[in-house]
Design a protein around this motif. Structure first.
Motif, PDB file in Angstrom:
ATOM      1  N   ASP A  44      -4.961  -8.623   0.531  1.00 32.67           N
ATOM      2  CA  ASP A  44      -5.293  -7.528   1.266  1.00 32.67           C
ATOM      3  C   ASP A  44      -4.289  -6.132   1.297  1.00 32.67           C
ATOM      4  N   LEU A  45      -3.125  -6.928   1.444  1.00 31.89           N
ATOM      5  CA  LEU A  45      -2.125  -5.636   1.093  1.00 31.89           C
ATOM      6  C   LEU A  45      -2.201  -5.063  -0.066  1.00 31.89           C
ATOM      7  N   ALA A  46      -2.357  -5.686  -1.437  1.00 37.31           N
ATOM      8  CA  ALA A  46      -2.440  -5.271  -2.690  1.00 37.31           C
ATOM      9  C   ALA A  46      -3.472  -4.239  -2.626  1.00 37.31           C
ATOM     10  N   ARG A  47      -4.438  -4.573  -2.011  1.00 36.10           N
ATOM     11  CA  ARG A  47      -5.552  -3.674  -1.996  1.00 36.10           C
ATOM     12  C   ARG A  47      -5.302  -2.222  -1.317  1.00 36.10           C
ATOM     13  N   ALA A  48      -4.689  -2.438   0.062  1.00 36.74           N
ATOM     14  CA  ALA A  48      -4.279  -1.426   0.840  1.00 36.74           C
ATOM     15  C   ALA A  48      -3.425  -0.629   0.077  1.00 36.74           C
ATOM     16  N   MET A  49      -2.454  -0.962  -0.686  1.00 30.55           N
ATOM     17  CA  MET A  49      -1.617  -0.296  -1.414  1.00 30.55           C
ATOM     18  C   MET A  49      -2.250   0.450  -2.443  1.00 30.55           C
ATOM     19  N   ARG A  50      -3.423  -0.030  -3.298  1.00 27.35           N
ATOM     20  CA  ARG A  50      -4.213   0.661  -4.328  1.00 27.35           C
ATOM     21  C   ARG A  50      -4.926   1.498  -3.743  1.00 27.35           C
ATOM     22  N   VAL A  51      -5.416   1.534  -2.516  1.00 23.46           N
ATOM     23  CA  VAL A  51      -6.282   2.577  -1.750  1.00 23.46           C
ATOM     24  C   VAL A  51      -5.425   3.830  -1.920  1.00 23.46           C
ATOM     25  N   LEU A  92     -15.090   6.656   1.548  1.00 26.31           N
ATOM     26  CA  LEU A  92     -15.913   5.654   1.271  1.00 26.31           C
ATOM     27  C   LEU A  92     -15.421   4.762   0.282  1.00 26.31           C
ATOM     28  N   HIS A  93     -14.354   5.080  -0.263  1.00 28.37           N
ATOM     29  CA  HIS A  93     -13.532   4.424  -1.432  1.00 28.37           C
ATOM     30  C   HIS A  93     -12.634   3.490  -0.563  1.00 28.37           C
ATOM     31  N   ALA A  94     -11.951   3.938   0.272  1.00 29.12           N
ATOM     32  CA  ALA A  94     -11.107   3.447   1.112  1.00 29.12           C
ATOM     33  C   ALA A  94     -11.728   2.214   1.782  1.00 29.12           C
ATOM     34  N   TRP A  95     -13.173   2.554   2.458  1.00 31.11           N
ATOM     35  CA  TRP A  95     -13.688   1.617   3.263  1.00 31.11           C
ATOM     36  C   TRP A  95     -14.119   0.385   2.301  1.00 31.11           C
ATOM     37  N   GLY A  96     -14.755   0.856   1.329  1.00 28.44           N
ATOM     38  CA  GLY A  96     -15.478  -0.161   0.552  1.00 28.44           C
ATOM     39  C   GLY A  96     -14.291  -1.210  -0.024  1.00 28.44           C
ATOM     40  N   TYR A  97     -12.981  -0.537  -0.660  1.00 26.16           N
ATOM     41  CA  TYR A  97     -12.130  -1.339  -1.492  1.00 26.16           C
ATOM     42  C   TYR A  97     -11.461  -2.305  -0.339  1.00 26.16           C
ATOM     43  N   LEU A  98     -11.225  -1.650   0.842  1.00 30.30           N
ATOM     44  CA  LEU A  98     -10.356  -2.555   1.820  1.00 30.30           C
ATOM     45  C   LEU A  98     -11.293  -3.530   2.469  1.00 30.30           C
ATOM     46  N   SER A  99     -12.650  -3.440   2.400  1.00 32.00           N
ATOM     47  CA  SER A  99     -13.522  -4.482   2.813  1.00 32.00           C
ATOM     48  C   SER A  99     -13.591  -5.645   1.757  1.00 32.00           C
ATOM     49  N   SER A 100     -13.683  -5.513   0.603  1.00 27.90           N
ATOM     50  CA  SER A 100     -13.879  -6.465  -0.597  1.00 27.90           C
ATOM     51  C   SER A 100     -13.053  -5.993  -1.556  1.00 27.90           C
ATOM     52  N   PRO A 101     -12.481  -6.942  -2.484  1.00 26.24           N
ATOM     53  CA  PRO A 101     -11.942  -6.759  -4.075  1.00 26.24           C
ATOM     54  C   PRO A 101     -13.061  -6.412  -4.897  1.00 26.24           C
ATOM     55  N   ARG A 102     -14.413  -6.582  -4.606  1.00 27.35           N
ATOM     56  CA  ARG A 102     -15.429  -6.460  -5.454  1.00 27.35           C
ATOM     57  C   ARG A 102     -15.914  -5.019  -5.512  1.00 27.35           C
TER      58      ARG A 102
END
Length: 134
Positions: A44-51, A92-102
């Motif tokens: 989840d931290l990796a995804r947040a950093m990527r967002v 939308l990108h942030a919401w979508g990616y933070l909610s799931s890696p898919r």
């Protein structure tokens, strides 16, 4: 009627606030996991950093292109449409990616909106430049 050069600053401010929120999400997760550098192996931290990084990769240039279109006195309604598209796309990108890696619906629409706004602003500005100087 808005004063000159009031459209892009509106969307820059909204995007700035969104970046602040994205940064706070990263900070909160770093504090939760006690991670100072990198992602510490936490998905989840990796995804947040990527967002946050993805935001930085696309938003500044797109806002600059939008501002150049505004400086060249393009229709306000179209500039608002592009600015809103950029902002909504990033949300939308942030919401979508933070909610799931898919690849979620929000992430997919966010990517499409962001790339569409980037492409339209770049091509439109190129057309303006070519029309004025050729």
């Amino acid at each position: 009627m808005l004063p000159p050069f009031a459209i892009t600053p509106l969307y820059a401010a909204l995007c700035g606030l969104l970046l602040l929120i994205l940064g706070l999400v990263v900070i909160r997760l770093r504090q939760r996991y006690g991670v100072n550098t990198g992602d510490g192996g936490h998905d989840d931290l990796a995804r947040a950093m990527r967002v946050q990084a993805n935001f930085i990769e696309y938003v500044p240039l797109t806002l600059l292109l939008l501002f150049m279109l505004e400086m060249s006195r393009q229709p306000a309604w179209a500039l608002h449409l592009l600015g809103a598209g950029l902002f909504v796309g990033r949300v939308l990108h942030a919401w979508g990616y933070l909610s799931s890696p898919r690849l979620t619906f929000g992430r997919m629409i966010g990517i499409l909106l962001t790339l569409s706004v980037l492409g339209v602003t770049a091509l439109w500005l190129l057309a303006v430049v070519l029309q004025r100087y050729l």
